[in-house]
Structure formats: structure tokens, C-alpha cells
Motif scaffolding. Structure first.
Motif, PDB file in Angstrom:
ATOM      1  N   PRO A   1      -1.494 -26.666  14.797  1.00 18.85           N
ATOM      2  CA  PRO A   1      -1.072 -26.999  16.162  1.00 18.85           C
ATOM      3  C   PRO A   1      -0.396 -25.858  16.909  1.00 18.85           C
ATOM      4  O   PRO A   1      -0.599 -25.706  18.123  1.00 18.85           O
ATOM      5  CB  PRO A   1      -0.111 -28.175  15.951  1.00 18.85           C
ATOM      6  CG  PRO A   1      -0.567 -28.814  14.686  1.00 18.85           C
ATOM      7  CD  PRO A   1      -1.019 -27.683  13.820  1.00 18.85           C
ATOM      8  N   TRP A   2       0.406 -25.043  16.229  1.00 20.14           N
ATOM      9  CA  TRP A   2       1.088 -23.952  16.943  1.00 20.14           C
ATOM     10  C   TRP A   2       0.107 -22.865  17.369  1.00 20.14           C
ATOM     11  O   TRP A   2       0.293 -22.219  18.404  1.00 20.14           O
ATOM     12  CB  TRP A   2       2.211 -23.375  16.090  1.00 20.14           C
ATOM     13  CG  TRP A   2       3.427 -24.255  16.097  1.00 20.14           C
ATOM     14  CD1 TRP A   2       3.918 -25.002  15.071  1.00 20.14           C
ATOM     15  CD2 TRP A   2       4.288 -24.506  17.218  1.00 20.14           C
ATOM     16  NE1 TRP A   2       5.029 -25.702  15.475  1.00 20.14           N
ATOM     17  CE2 TRP A   2       5.280 -25.419  16.780  1.00 20.14           C
ATOM     18  CE3 TRP A   2       4.322 -24.060  18.537  1.00 20.14           C
ATOM     19  CZ2 TRP A   2       6.292 -25.882  17.625  1.00 20.14           C
ATOM     20  CZ3 TRP A   2       5.326 -24.518  19.379  1.00 20.14           C
ATOM     21  CH2 TRP A   2       6.299 -25.406  18.928  1.00 20.14           C
ATOM     22  N   SER A   3      -0.954 -22.662  16.599  1.00 21.69           N
ATOM     23  CA  SER A   3      -2.004 -21.742  17.038  1.00 21.69           C
ATOM     24  C   SER A   3      -2.719 -22.292  18.262  1.00 21.69           C
ATOM     25  O   SER A   3      -3.067 -21.547  19.192  1.00 21.69           O
ATOM     26  CB  SER A   3      -3.016 -21.508  15.911  1.00 21.69           C
ATOM     27  OG  SER A   3      -2.406 -20.926  14.783  1.00 21.69           O
ATOM     28  N   LEU A   4      -2.934 -23.607  18.293  1.00 20.85           N
ATOM     29  CA  LEU A   4      -3.498 -24.239  19.486  1.00 20.85           C
ATOM     30  C   LEU A   4      -2.588 -24.019  20.689  1.00 20.85           C
ATOM     31  O   LEU A   4      -3.056 -23.737  21.797  1.00 20.85           O
ATOM     32  CB  LEU A   4      -3.666 -25.746  19.265  1.00 20.85           C
ATOM     33  CG  LEU A   4      -4.880 -26.265  18.512  1.00 20.85           C
ATOM     34  CD1 LEU A   4      -4.810 -27.787  18.437  1.00 20.85           C
ATOM     35  CD2 LEU A   4      -6.178 -25.840  19.178  1.00 20.85           C
ATOM     36  N   PHE A   5      -1.295 -24.164  20.458  1.00 25.98           N
ATOM     37  CA  PHE A   5      -0.310 -23.956  21.529  1.00 25.98           C
ATOM     38  C   PHE A   5      -0.455 -22.550  22.106  1.00 25.98           C
ATOM     39  O   PHE A   5      -0.492 -22.359  23.334  1.00 25.98           O
ATOM     40  CB  PHE A   5       1.098 -24.164  20.969  1.00 25.98           C
ATOM     41  CG  PHE A   5       2.206 -23.962  21.959  1.00 25.98           C
ATOM     42  CD1 PHE A   5       2.721 -25.037  22.678  1.00 25.98           C
ATOM     43  CD2 PHE A   5       2.762 -22.702  22.175  1.00 25.98           C
ATOM     44  CE1 PHE A   5       3.755 -24.861  23.588  1.00 25.98           C
ATOM     45  CE2 PHE A   5       3.786 -22.514  23.089  1.00 25.98           C
ATOM     46  CZ  PHE A   5       4.287 -23.596  23.794  1.00 25.98           C
ATOM     47  N   ALA A   6      -0.550 -21.541  21.240  1.00 25.11           N
ATOM     48  CA  ALA A   6      -0.653 -20.150  21.693  1.00 25.11           C
ATOM     49  C   ALA A   6      -1.965 -19.910  22.446  1.00 25.11           C
ATOM     50  O   ALA A   6      -1.986 -19.275  23.516  1.00 25.11           O
ATOM     51  CB  ALA A   6      -0.544 -19.205  20.501  1.00 25.11           C
ATOM     52  N   ALA A   7      -3.073 -20.423  21.904  1.00 29.52           N
ATOM     53  CA  ALA A   7      -4.368 -20.212  22.549  1.00 29.52           C
ATOM     54  C   ALA A   7      -4.437 -20.931  23.890  1.00 29.52           C
ATOM     55  O   ALA A   7      -4.984 -20.400  24.865  1.00 29.52           O
ATOM     56  CB  ALA A   7      -5.488 -20.696  21.635  1.00 29.52           C
TER      57      ALA A   7
END
Length: 396
Positions: free
Chosen positions: A106-112
């Protein structure tokens, strides 16, 4: 053929080739941004996100828009160029979509999704670029056309995105969005840069004068509430409600598609509605339609009923969005309109962040039903703000 320059209302003919190229690039822009949006909350849950984290992933789209829309508008006015910013917006949208496809948590989704927001911030330049091909007296006409392209792109994106995700996988939707974004950047670069009309130098006083325009600030304030509802309700948690009542990925896309289909109709009807009823009545009607579409969501157990409700809200959104964007530029000189658009869009981006973020925490604490009740109340508040006398009753 040379256009006559006699008389104050004489302008060179509209550059139809550039209008078509920028219009097509705008359509690609919204496809690239929204092809995967109906299933993004579901994808976040699949990667382990809680309801509050789902809200943050959706909200991250607004972070760059809050920070960058004003600088983009100011830079475009100082340089007298909008086309490079428009093309760059599509390139960032493509890069962010690839990042979403490759995100493992989820945090990678947040960044992207934040990178996608950098691309979305370029809407400032795109909207002013398109309207700059038309004379100032045709601004409402130009923006009505632009918002129709905007909504049609969203409609196509959500309809196709749900089908792509169901039959080819969510990853395919992300990569398709990236390819479309890259193609849109090429279209933008192929258009002509309109001649800048700035008569003097740009200064801090220019920015302050534009940013303090009362009508611009009020339109932005109402826009905060409108985007709060759109991103906190329709894009954020309506898809989760749809899934909970048995909707497939494709049906989740259809629910959003129903809203956007009627949003196109609302956008197309705005000029006639405002000419007949005025800006204030149009905004109040729009807010009531959206509020009804939200407050009744918890009572729906059928996907078709949910689609009908979202279609009702789409009519209101189409009217409200078009009226607000036209009002935001009404008192701004053409050479300063990228700054004005940047201020307006940066203000309403606060709602794009606050809506899903606040709704996510509310859903975690009080359940999904509370999210839709809050959205209805916020929508009505925006409608009553639209009755203030700062809003001109008649178009102009």
C-alpha cells in the motif's frame, strides 16, 4: 484568409488544428489518469490496506496538486508558454501508472499515486492552453467544450477500465494508462503554442492581485466541498459499497460510468441552464442532486439502483464543475489566467485530499454509511455558499 482587426471584438480565427490536437490530448490525459480508478480501492485492499489506508492512497493524488498547481500556473504565465507543461503532465501520468502496476504494498501505491498527482497538476496548463485558442468573450463556450471532453474521457476510462481489470487483470489497466499518457504527450507537443498577450512584466504584485480575486476564492472554496464529495464518496467509497453488495470489477466500473455518463449531459446543458436560471440557482440545483445521490447509497442493495443514484449525482457534478471553472476565470485577464487557474485548482485540491482521507478514518470508526451521510451534508453546504452575492447571478 486574414481576419480583420477592426473593432474591439475582432479576433483571429480559431486554430482548429490545435484545438483538435489539444482536445485529443486532453481526452488521453483523463484516460491515463482514470482508467484504473474504479478498481484502485479494491487493488489497495488486495495489497493489505485498511479502510483508512485506502483513503490515504486515494487522497495521495491530491498532494502534488496542492503543492504544484500554483507554481505551474505562475511559471506558465511568466514564460508565456503552456504547451510544455501540458505535455509534461501526460508524461508524469504515464510514469505514475507504471509505478502503480509495479507497487508491491500500500505505501508503494501511495507513492506512485502521488506521482500521478504531479501529472494531474498539469490540468492547470491544459485548461488554459485549450481556452486560449478562443477569444475571451467565448470563454464559457470553450470551457464547456473542454469539460465535455474531460467528462467523456472519464466516462470512457471508467467503462473500459472495469472491463480491462476483470478480463485482463488490474496490471493491464495500469500499463494501458501509461501507454495512453505517452501518446497524449505527443499530441500536446504537436499543437501550436498560442501567442502570449502579456503587455507588461509578471511580478509578485500580479500574483497577489490574481490570488485575492473574491470570485476566484469563492469558486475555489465551493470547489473544495465538491471535490471532497467526489473523491471521498464516489471515487473513494462507493466502489467499496458496490463490492459489498455483490458487484464484480466490471460492475464497479459501470457504477462510476453511470455517474460520468450523466455528468457529460450535465456539462453540455450548463450553458443553457445558466443562461435561463443563472449561476446561483444552477449551483444550488447541482448540490441537491449530488446530496440525494449520496445520502441514499446506504439504502441500496442492488447494483442497478446504485448506478441510478450515481447517475443522478453525475448530472449535478457536470453542472457544478462547469459553472465553477468558468466563474474562476471570469474576473481574470487572459494573460494571467494560468495563475488564476492554478490558484483555483490548488484550492479545490484540498477537497480531493481531505475528502478521501477524512472519509477513510470516518469509515474505520463509524462504518461506510457515515461517509455517505457526511458527503450529502458537505454537498448541500456548497450549494448554499453558491447563493452568496459574490457569485454573479447572470453569465458573462
Amino acid at each position: 484568409m486574414e481576419a480583420s482587426t477592426a473593432g474591439p471584438d475582432r479576433h483571429p480565427p480559431v486554430d482548429r488544428r490545435s484545438v483538435i490536437l489539444v482536445g485529443a490530448g486532453t481526452f488521453a490525459f483523463w484516460l491515463a489518469l482514470y482508467l484504473y480508478v474504479p478498481v484502485l480501492p479494491l487493488h489497495a485492499e488486495e495489497l493489505g490496506a485498511s479502510l483508512s489506508m485506502v483513503g490515504l492512497v486515494v487522497a495521495s493524488y491530491a498532494i502534488a496538486q496542492l503543492l504544484l498547481r500554483i507554481p505551474i500556473g505562475v511559471a506558465a504565465d511568466i514564460l508565456g508558454r503552456r504547451k510544455p507543461f501540458a505535455a509534461g503532465a501526460l508524461a508524469c501520468s504515464a510514469a505514475g501508472a507504471v509505478g502503480l502496476a509495479l507497487s508491491p504494498d500500500p505505501w508503494s501505491l501511495f507513492a506512485a499515486r502521488t506521482v500521478v498527482g504531479v501529472g494531474a497538476a498539469g490540468w492547470v496548463a491544459i485548461s488554459v492552453l485549450y481556452s486560449s485558442y478562443y477569444p475571451p468573450r467565448r470563454t464559457l463556450h470553450a470551457l464547456s467544450r473542454l469539460m465535455t471532453i474531460n467528462t467523456t474521457g472519464l466516462l470512457a476510462a471508467t467503462f473500459a477500465g472495469g472491463l480491462i481489470s476483470e478480463h485482463l487483470g488490474t496490471g493491464t489497466a495500469f500499463y494501458a494508462a501509461a501507454a495512453i499518457g505517452a501518446a497524449g504527450a505527443v499530441l500536446m507537443l504537436s499543437a501550436r503554442e498560442p501567442e502570449s498577450r502579456r503587455g507588461g512584466t509578471y511580478s509578485a504584485a500580479t500574483f497577489v492581485r490574481v490570488a485575492r480575486t473574491p470570485l476566484l476564492l469563492l469558486a475555489g472554496g465551493i470547489g473544495i466541498l465538491a471535490q471532497f464529495v467526489t473523491f471521498g464518496g464516489s471515487y473513494g467509497f462507493v466502489p467499496l459499497h458496490a463490492e459489498r453488495i455483490g458487484a464484480s470489477d466490471a460492475q464497479v466500473g459501470y457504477v462510476t460510468t453511470a455517474m460520468l455518463l450523466t455528468q457529460v449531459l450535465g456539462t453540455m446543458a450548463t450553458t443553457r441552464l445558466v443562461n435561463h436560471w443563472g449561476n446561483r440557482a444552477a449551483l444550488l440545483l447541482a448540490s441537491v442532486l449530488v446530496a440525494v445521490s449520496m445520502v441514499l447509497v446506504p439504502f441500496t442493495s442492488s447494483v442497478w439502483t446504485l448506478m441510478a443514484l450515481q447517475g443522478l449525482g453525475g448530472l449535478g457534478r457536470g453542472v457544478a464543475n462547469t459553472v465553477l471553472i468558468a466563474l474562476s476565470l471570469r474576473a481574470i485577464a487572459p494573460e494571467d489566467r494560468a495563475t488564476g487557474m492554478g490558484v483555483y485548482q490548488a484550492i479545490y485540491a484540498a477537497g480531493m485530499f481531505a475528502g478521501p482521507a477524512a472519509s477513510g478514518y470516518l469509515a474505520q470508526a463509524a462504518g461506510l454509511d457515515a461517509v455517505f451521510h457526511l458527503a450529502a451534508a458537505v454537498s448541500l453546504a456548497g450549494g448554499f455558499l453558491g447563493l452568496l452575492r459574490t457569485i454573479p447571478s447572470r453569465p458573462g
